[in-house]
Design a protein around this motif. Structure first.
Motif, PDB file in Angstrom:
ATOM      1  N   ASP A   1      18.159   1.649 -31.080  1.00 44.90           N
ATOM      2  CA  ASP A   1      18.884   0.421 -30.792  1.00 44.90           C
ATOM      3  C   ASP A   1      18.799   0.102 -29.291  1.00 44.90           C
ATOM      4  OD1 ASP A   1      20.471  -1.802 -31.234  1.00 44.90           O
ATOM      5  OD2 ASP A   1      22.328  -0.686 -31.570  1.00 44.90           O
ATOM      6  N   HIS A   2      19.379  -1.029 -28.886  1.00 46.47           N
ATOM      7  CA  HIS A   2      19.406  -1.463 -27.491  1.00 46.47           C
ATOM      8  C   HIS A   2      20.324  -0.561 -26.664  1.00 46.47           C
ATOM      9  CE1 HIS A   2      18.828  -5.765 -29.305  1.00 46.47           C
ATOM     10  NE2 HIS A   2      17.831  -4.958 -29.577  1.00 46.47           N
ATOM     11  N   HIS A   3      19.940  -0.376 -25.386  1.00 46.47           N
ATOM     12  CA  HIS A   3      20.761   0.459 -24.508  1.00 46.47           C
ATOM     13  C   HIS A   3      20.730  -0.105 -23.080  1.00 46.47           C
ATOM     14  CE1 HIS A   3      22.860   4.088 -23.308  1.00 46.47           C
ATOM     15  NE2 HIS A   3      21.989   4.286 -22.345  1.00 46.47           N
ATOM     16  N   PRO A   4      21.833  -0.734 -22.622  1.00 48.65           N
ATOM     17  CA  PRO A   4      21.856  -1.321 -21.280  1.00 48.65           C
ATOM     18  C   PRO A   4      22.376  -0.380 -20.193  1.00 48.65           C
ATOM     19  CG  PRO A   4      23.811  -2.007 -22.476  1.00 48.65           C
ATOM     20  CD  PRO A   4      23.026  -1.119 -23.417  1.00 48.65           C
ATOM     21  N   ASN A   5      22.895   0.786 -20.583  1.00 51.96           N
ATOM     22  CA  ASN A   5      23.645   1.631 -19.639  1.00 51.96           C
ATOM     23  C   ASN A   5      22.783   2.481 -18.718  1.00 51.96           C
ATOM     24  OD1 ASN A   5      25.695   0.580 -21.118  1.00 51.96           O
ATOM     25  ND2 ASN A   5      26.544   2.509 -21.833  1.00 51.96           N
ATOM     26  N   GLY A   6      21.527   2.698 -19.051  1.00 51.10           N
ATOM     27  CA  GLY A   6      20.667   3.510 -18.213  1.00 51.10           C
ATOM     28  C   GLY A   6      19.252   3.500 -18.762  1.00 51.10           C
TER      29      GLY A   6
ATOM     30  N   ARG B   1      27.778   0.705 -25.466  1.00 47.37           N
ATOM     31  CA  ARG B   1      27.696  -0.670 -25.959  1.00 47.37           C
ATOM     32  C   ARG B   1      26.479  -0.733 -26.866  1.00 47.37           C
ATOM     33  NH1 ARG B   1      27.284  -4.773 -21.457  1.00 47.37           N
ATOM     34  NH2 ARG B   1      27.717  -6.194 -23.176  1.00 47.37           N
ATOM     35  N   LEU B   2      26.695  -0.942 -28.140  1.00 48.45           N
ATOM     36  CA  LEU B   2      25.634  -0.897 -29.135  1.00 48.45           C
ATOM     37  C   LEU B   2      25.501  -2.250 -29.820  1.00 48.45           C
ATOM     38  CD1 LEU B   2      26.648   2.567 -30.616  1.00 48.45           C
ATOM     39  CD2 LEU B   2      24.742   2.122 -29.073  1.00 48.45           C
ATOM     40  N   ALA B   3      24.258  -2.652 -30.086  1.00 46.85           N
ATOM     41  CA  ALA B   3      24.024  -3.957 -30.695  1.00 46.85           C
ATOM     42  C   ALA B   3      24.102  -3.913 -32.211  1.00 46.85           C
ATOM     43  CB  ALA B   3      22.662  -4.492 -30.251  1.00 46.85           C
TER      44      ALA B   3
ATOM     45  N   PHE C   1      16.194  -4.083 -20.995  1.00 48.52           N
ATOM     46  CA  PHE C   1      17.078  -2.908 -21.043  1.00 48.52           C
ATOM     47  C   PHE C   1      16.294  -1.778 -21.696  1.00 48.52           C
ATOM     48  CE2 PHE C   1      18.827  -6.183 -24.105  1.00 48.52           C
ATOM     49  CZ  PHE C   1      18.171  -5.756 -25.250  1.00 48.52           C
ATOM     50  N   GLY C   2      16.957  -0.702 -22.107  1.00 48.84           N
ATOM     51  CA  GLY C   2      16.264   0.433 -22.707  1.00 48.84           C
ATOM     52  C   GLY C   2      16.662   0.631 -24.158  1.00 48.84           C
ATOM     53  N   ARG C   3      16.482   1.861 -24.654  1.00 43.56           N
ATOM     54  CA  ARG C   3      16.795   2.191 -26.046  1.00 43.56           C
ATOM     55  C   ARG C   3      17.763   3.375 -26.089  1.00 43.56           C
ATOM     56  NH1 ARG C   3      14.406  -2.322 -28.145  1.00 43.56           N
ATOM     57  NH2 ARG C   3      15.114  -1.504 -30.150  1.00 43.56           N
ATOM     58  N   THR C   4      18.501   3.459 -27.188  1.00 44.74           N
ATOM     59  CA  THR C   4      19.513   4.507 -27.344  1.00 44.74           C
ATOM     60  C   THR C   4      18.884   5.850 -27.671  1.00 44.74           C
ATOM     61  OG1 THR C   4      19.710   4.078 -29.702  1.00 44.74           O
ATOM     62  CG2 THR C   4      21.208   2.878 -28.245  1.00 44.74           C
ATOM     63  N   SER C   5      19.628   6.902 -27.386  1.00 49.16           N
ATOM     64  CA  SER C   5      19.227   8.253 -27.823  1.00 49.16           C
ATOM     65  C   SER C   5      19.660   8.503 -29.265  1.00 49.16           C
ATOM     66  CB  SER C   5      19.847   9.316 -26.902  1.00 49.16           C
ATOM     67  OG  SER C   5      21.245   9.131 -26.794  1.00 49.16           O
ATOM     68  N   LEU C   6      20.356   7.527 -29.862  1.00 46.78           N
ATOM     69  CA  LEU C   6      20.761   7.598 -31.265  1.00 46.78           C
ATOM     70  C   LEU C   6      19.729   6.869 -32.124  1.00 46.78           C
ATOM     71  CD1 LEU C   6      24.548   6.701 -30.833  1.00 46.78           C
ATOM     72  CD2 LEU C   6      23.458   8.943 -30.660  1.00 46.78           C
ATOM     73  N   GLY C   7      19.414   7.433 -33.269  1.00 51.90           N
ATOM     74  CA  GLY C   7      18.431   6.825 -34.152  1.00 51.90           C
ATOM     75  C   GLY C   7      19.001   5.663 -34.943  1.00 51.90           C
ATOM     76  N   GLN C   8      18.105   4.794 -35.385  1.00 53.92           N
ATOM     77  CA  GLN C   8      18.508   3.643 -36.190  1.00 53.92           C
ATOM     78  C   GLN C   8      17.628   3.553 -37.428  1.00 53.92           C
ATOM     79  OE1 GLN C   8      18.276  -0.187 -34.251  1.00 53.92           O
ATOM     80  NE2 GLN C   8      19.103  -1.279 -36.001  1.00 53.92           N
TER      81      GLN C   8
ATOM     82  N   GLY D   1      24.156  -5.819 -17.617  1.00 47.45           N
ATOM     83  CA  GLY D   1      25.403  -6.138 -18.312  1.00 47.45           C
ATOM     84  C   GLY D   1      25.198  -6.702 -19.696  1.00 47.45           C
ATOM     85  N   GLN D   2      23.944  -6.800 -20.141  1.00 42.99           N
ATOM     86  CA  GLN D   2      23.666  -7.477 -21.411  1.00 42.99           C
ATOM     87  C   GLN D   2      23.069  -6.507 -22.429  1.00 42.99           C
ATOM     88  OE1 GLN D   2      24.775 -10.633 -21.731  1.00 42.99           O
ATOM     89  NE2 GLN D   2      25.522 -10.260 -19.647  1.00 42.99           N
ATOM     90  N   VAL D   3      23.427  -6.696 -23.700  1.00 48.12           N
ATOM     91  CA  VAL D   3      22.990  -5.772 -24.742  1.00 48.12           C
ATOM     92  C   VAL D   3      22.096  -6.453 -25.783  1.00 48.12           C
ATOM     93  CG1 VAL D   3      24.914  -6.092 -26.354  1.00 48.12           C
ATOM     94  CG2 VAL D   3      23.845  -3.826 -26.142  1.00 48.12           C
ATOM     95  N   ASN D   4      21.863  -7.768 -25.653  1.00 49.94           N
ATOM     96  CA  ASN D   4      20.973  -8.476 -26.567  1.00 49.94           C
ATOM     97  C   ASN D   4      19.827  -9.122 -25.794  1.00 49.94           C
ATOM     98  OD1 ASN D   4      22.148  -8.019 -29.213  1.00 49.94           O
ATOM     99  ND2 ASN D   4      23.890  -9.229 -28.469  1.00 49.94           N
ATOM    100  N   HIS D   5      18.720  -9.403 -26.516  1.00 50.58           N
ATOM    101  CA  HIS D   5      17.471  -9.706 -25.840  1.00 50.58           C
ATOM    102  C   HIS D   5      17.496 -10.961 -24.987  1.00 50.58           C
ATOM    103  CE1 HIS D   5      15.264  -6.446 -27.660  1.00 50.58           C
ATOM    104  NE2 HIS D   5      15.710  -6.801 -28.854  1.00 50.58           N
ATOM    105  N   HIS D   6      17.867 -12.100 -25.575  1.00 49.55           N
ATOM    106  CA  HIS D   6      17.756 -13.335 -24.816  1.00 49.55           C
ATOM    107  C   HIS D   6      18.632 -13.312 -23.559  1.00 49.55           C
ATOM    108  CE1 HIS D   6      16.989 -17.954 -25.152  1.00 49.55           C
ATOM    109  NE2 HIS D   6      16.851 -17.512 -23.937  1.00 49.55           N
ATOM    110  N   PRO D   7      19.917 -12.980 -23.658  1.00 51.05           N
ATOM    111  CA  PRO D   7      20.708 -12.896 -22.420  1.00 51.05           C
ATOM    112  C   PRO D   7      20.238 -11.784 -21.492  1.00 51.05           C
ATOM    113  CG  PRO D   7      22.008 -12.202 -24.323  1.00 51.05           C
ATOM    114  CD  PRO D   7      20.766 -12.810 -24.855  1.00 51.05           C
ATOM    115  N   GLY D   8      19.707 -10.685 -22.075  1.00 47.85           N
ATOM    116  CA  GLY D   8      19.195  -9.598 -21.239  1.00 47.85           C
ATOM    117  C   GLY D   8      17.974 -10.029 -20.453  1.00 47.85           C
ATOM    118  N   GLN D   9      17.072 -10.753 -21.100  1.00 47.52           N
ATOM    119  CA  GLN D   9      15.889 -11.249 -20.406  1.00 47.52           C
ATOM    120  C   GLN D   9      16.268 -12.282 -19.357  1.00 47.52           C
ATOM    121  OE1 GLN D   9      13.032 -12.530 -23.386  1.00 47.52           O
ATOM    122  NE2 GLN D   9      13.087 -10.535 -24.422  1.00 47.52           N
TER     123      GLN D   9
END
Length: 472
Positions: free
Chosen positions: A392-397, A95-97, A374-381, A145-153
């Motif tokens: 990017d944002h990373h909610p999965n782990g 799930r990518l933002a 949440f955390g950050r992706t292992s993929l660069g942006q 379960g959230q991938v964006n800041h405000h709902p994630g917080q």
């Protein structure tokens, strides 16, 4: 004469009725709150469900999402994929933002050191935290379960992505009350740019407003407009408050609105705080060694170090929950520089806080939690041509850590796969973390409820488990 007697009888009856439903209730509630108790069956603080491991919570909220594979979760396996896209079979569930699954892998340039008796690996950006590795429990398998800041917080703090629910600090003061008579039970300290969730991160939601977090400042009046004008004496202010109290008691008696009781309690607390809050900011009694350990008076640690020392002083004075918000860790570009800057601001004060609490015998009864939404992706942006790479944002782990009251330090809980894409072992959802925090504070997350709009609500919504591996 008979008319005057009749009026007198009516006045006495009114007064007794008011005592039964207004003044008496408020006084009883105040006494019960001081002991963390409340009358059975009322919508008020209930006290612990069982013997707590911790009495206070300091939540070090790193808003914006720190990069876990650059700080806490080394992934050498990313090196062989560095600069290349991953096969679609590996990225199909991401799930990518802002980026696409075809983005190129970004291996971390950070060096990790094995620390403490457990050999926990921590980044070279966290040299001070390395010293207290034996005290922290590092959870590498966090999920949300959230991938964006405000709902994630909002999810991290209130258990729901929807704004308007009570936050963890509000639930704790609702459930346990506060030991402090002269300071709020839930205090908020901020540094950096400010969290996107703003005041919703410390809202009382539908709980009485007395449970909301109270933002403090580091200098001047701790709270804006707390001090009275020079022309208003203490006695004059006390008389004004007595008049307001009588008017509010009458309104409470007529309306039964609990917010009126909250307003009365807030007026009284503000009056007491005028004397106690300035003392809180007076560091003259602290040793120079203590000030230096927090980095106070030096840059870039002064602001955050001041907040960390204030947090220790607050729990010493009975404040139930202190939340320190530092933002922002949202490094979509310029990752190395942004991460380095925030670590230089926070690493030293955080380690000093853990060490100071321990040295004073407070760590055993104070739960410290560190982490972001949440955390950050292992993929660069790369947002724009010429930008330096970010994540990017990373909610999965992602990673968070706990220390102090009831926590088994010096260990790592859970793991992610070699590419930091998914949790591999012992997933810990945000609701599980919340259930564990409540458990350590002596509360059963399934029993701490509040009836609102015809149903019982709780911090963990309809899920959550206590993570036994975290417990000492």
């Amino acid at each position: 004469m008979k008319l005057e007697t009749h009026r007198s009888v009516l006045a006495r009856r009114s007064f007794l009725d008011l005592c039964a439903t207004g003044l008496g209730t408020i006084s009883l509630a105040h006494l019960l709150r001081s002991d963390g108790l409340a009358a059975a069956g009322t919508q008020d603080q209930r006290g612990p469900h069982f013997t707590p491991r911790a009495k206070n919570l300091i939540f070090l909220f790193m808003a914006g999402a720190p990069s876990q594979m650059d700080l806490f979760d080394p992934k050498p396996g990313l090196q062989r994929w560095h600069g290349q896209p991953l096969p679609p079979s590996l990225t199909k569930d991401l799930r990518l933002a802002f980026i696409k699954p075809t983005a190129k892998v970004l291996a971390s340039p950070r060096e990790f050191t094995r620390c403490g008796e457990s050999g926990m690996e921590l980044s070279d950006y966290l040299p001070n935290l390395q010293r207290v590795a034996n005290d922290i429990c590092l959870v590498r398998s966090m999920q949300t379960g959230q991938v964006n800041h405000h709902p994630g917080q909002s999810m991290l703090m209130s258990g729901s992505p929807l704004v308007g629910r009570p936050t963890v600090g509000a639930w704790l003061t609702y459930g346990l009350g506060s030991e402090s008579q002269n300071l709020p039970g839930f205090v908020v300290l901020s540094s950096g740019r400010g969290a996107s969730g703003g005041s919703s991160n410390f809202s009382s939601g539908f709980l009485p407003s007395t449970h909301a977090g109270v933002p403090f400042r580091k200098s001047g009046d701790p709270i804006l407009y707390l001090s009275s004008p020079d022309v208003v004496s203490r006695d004059s202010q006390r008389l004004s408050l007595e008049t307001l109290r009588r008017l509010n008691e009458e309104k409470l008696h007529r309306s039964g609105d609990p917010q009126v009781a909250s307003r009365m309690a807030n007026y009284e607390l503000a009056f007491r705080m005028q004397a106690s809050a300035p003392e809180l900011l007076d560091f003259s009694g602290e040793s120079q060694a203590t000030m230096d350990s927090y980095g106070i008076g030096k840059e870039p640690t002064n602001a955050y170090g001041t907040n960390c020392l204030m947090a220790r002083r607050m729990v010493e004075r009975g404040v139930r929950v202190v939340m320190l918000t530092h933002a922002s860790w949202d490094d979509h570009t310029n990752l190395d520089e942004g991460l380095k800057k925030n670590c230089e601001i926070t690493d030293r004060p955080v380690a000093a806080l853990v060490e100071d609490l321990k040295q004073r015998g407070l760590l055993d009864e104070t739960l410290v939690v560190w982490g972001g939404e949440f955390g950050r992706t292992s993929l660069g942006q790369l947002k724009h041509v010429g930008d330096k790479v970010g994540r990017d944002h990373h909610p999965n782990g992602f990673s968070m850590w706990l220390a102090g009251g009831g926590v088994k330090g010096g260990q790592v809980v859970g793991s992610t796969d070699e590419l930091a894409l998914q949790v591999e072992d012992n997933p810990v959802h945000v609701h599980d973390l919340q259930a564990t925090i409540l458990h350590l504070m002596g509360l059963d997350h399934e029993r701490l409820t509040y009836r609102h709009m015809g149903r019982d609500f709780r911090l963990t919504d309809v899920s959550g488990r206590v993570v036994d591996e975290i417990l000492a």
